[in-house]
Design a protein around this motif. Structure first.
Motif, mmCIF file in Angstrom:
data_model
loop_
_atom_site.group_PDB
_atom_site.id
_atom_site.type_symbol
_atom_site.label_atom_id
_atom_site.label_comp_id
_atom_site.label_asym_id
_atom_site.label_seq_id
_atom_site.Cartn_x
_atom_site.Cartn_y
_atom_site.Cartn_z
ATOM 1 N N PHE A 174 -37.531 -73.836 -13.758
ATOM 2 C CA PHE A 174 -38.277 -73.392 -15.020
ATOM 3 C C PHE A 174 -39.624 -73.163 -15.521
ATOM 4 O O PHE A 174 -40.467 -72.986 -15.685
ATOM 5 C CB PHE A 174 -37.240 -72.968 -15.441
ATOM 6 C CG PHE A 174 -37.459 -71.861 -16.787
ATOM 7 C CD1 PHE A 174 -37.259 -70.679 -16.752
ATOM 8 C CD2 PHE A 174 -36.786 -72.513 -18.001
ATOM 9 C CE1 PHE A 174 -37.967 -69.282 -18.165
ATOM 10 C CE2 PHE A 174 -37.440 -71.709 -18.994
ATOM 11 C CZ PHE A 174 -38.087 -70.466 -18.432
ATOM 12 N N ILE A 175 -39.182 -74.343 -15.584
ATOM 13 C CA ILE A 175 -40.292 -75.417 -16.278
ATOM 14 C C ILE A 175 -41.801 -75.857 -16.319
ATOM 15 O O ILE A 175 -42.847 -75.117 -16.514
ATOM 16 C CB ILE A 175 -40.081 -76.971 -17.194
ATOM 17 C CG1 ILE A 175 -38.719 -76.895 -17.792
ATOM 18 C CG2 ILE A 175 -40.951 -77.489 -17.530
ATOM 19 C CD1 ILE A 175 -38.137 -78.142 -18.332
ATOM 20 N N GLU A 176 -41.607 -75.799 -14.399
ATOM 21 C CA GLU A 176 -43.233 -75.381 -14.171
ATOM 22 C C GLU A 176 -42.796 -73.725 -13.611
ATOM 23 O O GLU A 176 -44.222 -74.015 -13.341
ATOM 24 C CB GLU A 176 -42.693 -76.189 -12.323
ATOM 25 C CG GLU A 176 -42.076 -77.905 -12.768
ATOM 26 C CD GLU A 176 -42.092 -77.995 -10.803
ATOM 27 O OE1 GLU A 176 -41.556 -77.753 -9.962
ATOM 28 O OE2 GLU A 176 -41.369 -79.610 -10.302
ATOM 29 N N LEU A 177 -42.131 -73.800 -13.586
ATOM 30 C CA LEU A 177 -42.845 -71.616 -13.370
ATOM 31 C C LEU A 177 -43.464 -71.296 -14.881
ATOM 32 O O LEU A 177 -43.935 -70.696 -14.379
ATOM 33 C CB LEU A 177 -41.152 -70.656 -13.202
ATOM 34 C CG LEU A 177 -41.358 -69.104 -13.350
ATOM 35 C CD1 LEU A 177 -42.217 -68.901 -12.128
ATOM 36 C CD2 LEU A 177 -39.716 -68.507 -13.200
ATOM 37 N N ILE A 178 -43.306 -71.560 -15.986
ATOM 38 C CA ILE A 178 -43.456 -71.745 -17.114
ATOM 39 C C ILE A 178 -45.024 -72.250 -17.619
ATOM 40 O O ILE A 178 -44.979 -71.463 -18.113
ATOM 41 C CB ILE A 178 -42.612 -71.136 -18.089
ATOM 42 C CG1 ILE A 178 -42.582 -73.134 -18.802
ATOM 43 C CG2 ILE A 178 -41.851 -70.870 -18.246
ATOM 44 C CD1 ILE A 178 -41.179 -72.956 -19.808
ATOM 45 N N LYS A 179 -45.058 -73.201 -16.870
ATOM 46 C CA LYS A 179 -46.279 -73.757 -17.857
ATOM 47 C C LYS A 179 -47.687 -73.281 -16.368
ATOM 48 O O LYS A 179 -47.752 -72.990 -15.063
ATOM 49 C CB LYS A 179 -46.092 -75.297 -17.421
ATOM 50 C CG LYS A 179 -45.364 -76.033 -18.030
ATOM 51 C CD LYS A 179 -45.377 -77.575 -18.301
ATOM 52 C CE LYS A 179 -44.640 -77.902 -19.183
ATOM 53 N NZ LYS A 179 -44.664 -79.887 -19.342
ATOM 54 N N GLU A 234 -41.860 -68.220 -24.379
ATOM 55 C CA GLU A 234 -43.391 -66.879 -24.265
ATOM 56 C C GLU A 234 -44.356 -67.394 -23.600
ATOM 57 O O GLU A 234 -45.110 -68.634 -23.961
ATOM 58 C CB GLU A 234 -43.480 -66.401 -26.153
ATOM 59 C CG GLU A 234 -42.658 -65.626 -26.566
ATOM 60 C CD GLU A 234 -42.641 -64.635 -27.806
ATOM 61 O OE1 GLU A 234 -42.989 -63.778 -27.590
ATOM 62 O OE2 GLU A 234 -42.794 -65.705 -28.932
ATOM 63 N N SER A 235 -44.765 -66.787 -22.641
ATOM 64 C CA SER A 235 -45.862 -67.684 -21.480
ATOM 65 C C SER A 235 -46.730 -66.451 -21.589
ATOM 66 O O SER A 235 -46.773 -65.653 -22.355
ATOM 67 C CB SER A 235 -45.093 -67.874 -19.635
ATOM 68 O OG SER A 235 -44.595 -67.054 -19.426
ATOM 69 N N SER A 236 -47.520 -67.438 -21.122
ATOM 70 C CA SER A 236 -49.051 -66.170 -20.878
ATOM 71 C C SER A 236 -49.023 -64.945 -20.737
ATOM 72 O O SER A 236 -49.215 -63.923 -21.244
ATOM 73 C CB SER A 236 -50.143 -66.694 -19.925
ATOM 74 O OG SER A 236 -49.660 -66.869 -19.092
ATOM 75 N N THR A 237 -47.988 -65.026 -19.760
ATOM 76 C CA THR A 237 -47.662 -63.266 -18.427
ATOM 77 C C THR A 237 -46.167 -62.670 -18.983
ATOM 78 O O THR A 237 -45.879 -61.759 -18.689
ATOM 79 C CB THR A 237 -47.576 -63.525 -17.148
ATOM 80 O OG1 THR A 237 -47.292 -64.378 -17.175
ATOM 81 C CG2 THR A 237 -49.462 -63.794 -16.804
ATOM 82 N N LYS A 238 -45.401 -63.567 -19.592
ATOM 83 C CA LYS A 238 -44.286 -62.892 -19.788
ATOM 84 C C LYS A 238 -43.322 -63.905 -20.893
ATOM 85 O O LYS A 238 -43.540 -64.865 -20.871
ATOM 86 C CB LYS A 238 -43.267 -63.152 -18.051
ATOM 87 C CG LYS A 238 -41.868 -62.684 -18.242
ATOM 88 C CD LYS A 238 -41.245 -62.715 -16.555
ATOM 89 C CE LYS A 238 -42.428 -62.634 -15.817
ATOM 90 N NZ LYS A 238 -41.604 -62.172 -14.269
ATOM 91 N N THR A 239 -42.286 -62.510 -21.619
ATOM 92 C CA THR A 239 -41.163 -63.076 -22.361
ATOM 93 C C THR A 239 -39.587 -63.576 -21.408
ATOM 94 O O THR A 239 -39.390 -62.968 -21.208
ATOM 95 C CB THR A 239 -41.476 -62.539 -23.631
ATOM 96 O OG1 THR A 239 -42.656 -61.989 -24.383
ATOM 97 C CG2 THR A 239 -40.299 -63.374 -24.422
ATOM 98 N N PRO A 242 -41.526 -54.346 -18.553
ATOM 99 C CA PRO A 242 -42.378 -55.163 -17.940
ATOM 100 C C PRO A 242 -42.675 -56.294 -19.206
ATOM 101 O O PRO A 242 -42.533 -55.691 -20.086
ATOM 102 C CB PRO A 242 -43.833 -54.179 -17.991
ATOM 103 C CG PRO A 242 -42.418 -52.476 -17.597
ATOM 104 C CD PRO A 242 -41.369 -52.744 -18.208
ATOM 105 N N GLY A 243 -42.685 -57.388 -18.798
ATOM 106 C CA GLY A 243 -43.518 -58.448 -19.229
ATOM 107 C C GLY A 243 -41.595 -59.265 -20.072
ATOM 108 O O GLY A 243 -42.493 -60.129 -20.623
#
Length: 272
Positions: free
Chosen positions: A267-272, A190-195, A228-229
């Motif tokens: 992917f890791i760079e995307l969610i950080k 779970e990131s700040s914008t998406k699960t 969404p999300g």
């Protein structure tokens, strides 16, 4: 197409480390669980009168014979059926309920000759070897767990918070789009914008299973991504995909987030 070719070129031949092949902790525990019975059955080794030796054990503790199925590398658990000396279909374990049955088992399997000629010296060591052989059948299941462990270590190393083995029923909106098809995801991030709902697998060899997996994920990914999300992520690897290249390419065009062990860093760079 260029990205897909790169993806295919990055696929690894194996994910197997040396601890993959045998789970000696489990093997040791399986042997320990029946060690007392095996020690009692050791008295059959070298016996010149097998029936008399069987009767001695029978009169002391007849349950010792309940473990004899493992001596022929079988886990019966009351399910394995065989033909007895009369041609009747019987449950293997039922032979251990009488001295005659035990003798039939020993004589027909050839264990009587093995014991009397002392080709086996100790049943505990012998069964340890059998358990090691049987454990190889568990490798297929371990392969998936190995991949999950590798991804978990990558997440840990990059300080990515995650949960494992999470069911889709946790989110009503996901349940709505998946319908009755409840899904258990290997990871949830779970990131700040998406699960991100994540599936991981590794295939070192081909087979129909790969086509089924690609088809299944191609079906559920658009449904999840429509909420969404939420986003479906597939992390897969292994040269087995080369035999199912067309199906994987089809999935690659449908699922926006497919990664392997090489480009998982993206992917890791995307969610950080």
């Amino acid at each position: 197409m260029k990205e897909f070719k790169l993806f295919m070129s990055q696929l690894q031949e194996t994910n197997q480390t040396l601890d993959f092949f045998c789970d000696f902790d489990k093997i040791s525990q399986n042997v320990e669980d029946i060690k007392l019975s095996l020690c009692m059955l050791n008295s059959l080794i070298g016996s010149t009168d097998m029936r008399k030796s069987v009767e001695v054990i029978w009169n002391r503790d007849r349950t010792a014979f309940d473990v004899m199925d493992i001596l022929i590398a079988v886990r019966s658990e009351g399910k394995k059926k065989v033909l007895d000396s009369l041609g009747n279909c019987v449950v293997l374990d039922s032979l251990f309920k009488s001295v005659d049955g035990v003798m039939e088992f020993l004589d027909t399997t050839g264990l009587t000759e093995i014991f009397q000629s002392k080709k086996i010296n100790d049943l505990v060591d012998y069964v340890f070897g059998i358990e090691t052989g049987l454990d190889t059948n568990a490798r297929k299941n371990r392969s998936g767990h190995v991949m999950e462990g590798m991804v978990a270590r990558i997440f840990d190393k990059n300080e990515v918070e995650y949960r494992q083995e999470v069911y889709s029923s946790e989110w009503p909106s996901i349940t709505d789009v998946l319908g009755d098809d409840e899904k258990r995801f290997d990871f949830v991030v779970e990131s700040s914008t998406k699960t991100y709902l994540i599936e991981v697998n590794f295939y070192s060899s081909g087979g129909s299973k790969l086509n089924e997996v690609a088809r299944s994920y191609s079906d559920i990914a658009p449904k999840i991504n429509s909420v969404p999300g939420f986003e479906f992520v597939w992390i897969t690897d292994g040269i087995g995909w080369k035999s199912a290249k067309n199906k994987l390419q089809e999935a690659y065009s449908i699922i926006p987030s497919i990664y392997n062990l090489t480009n998982i860093k993206d992917f890791i760079e995307l969610i950080k």
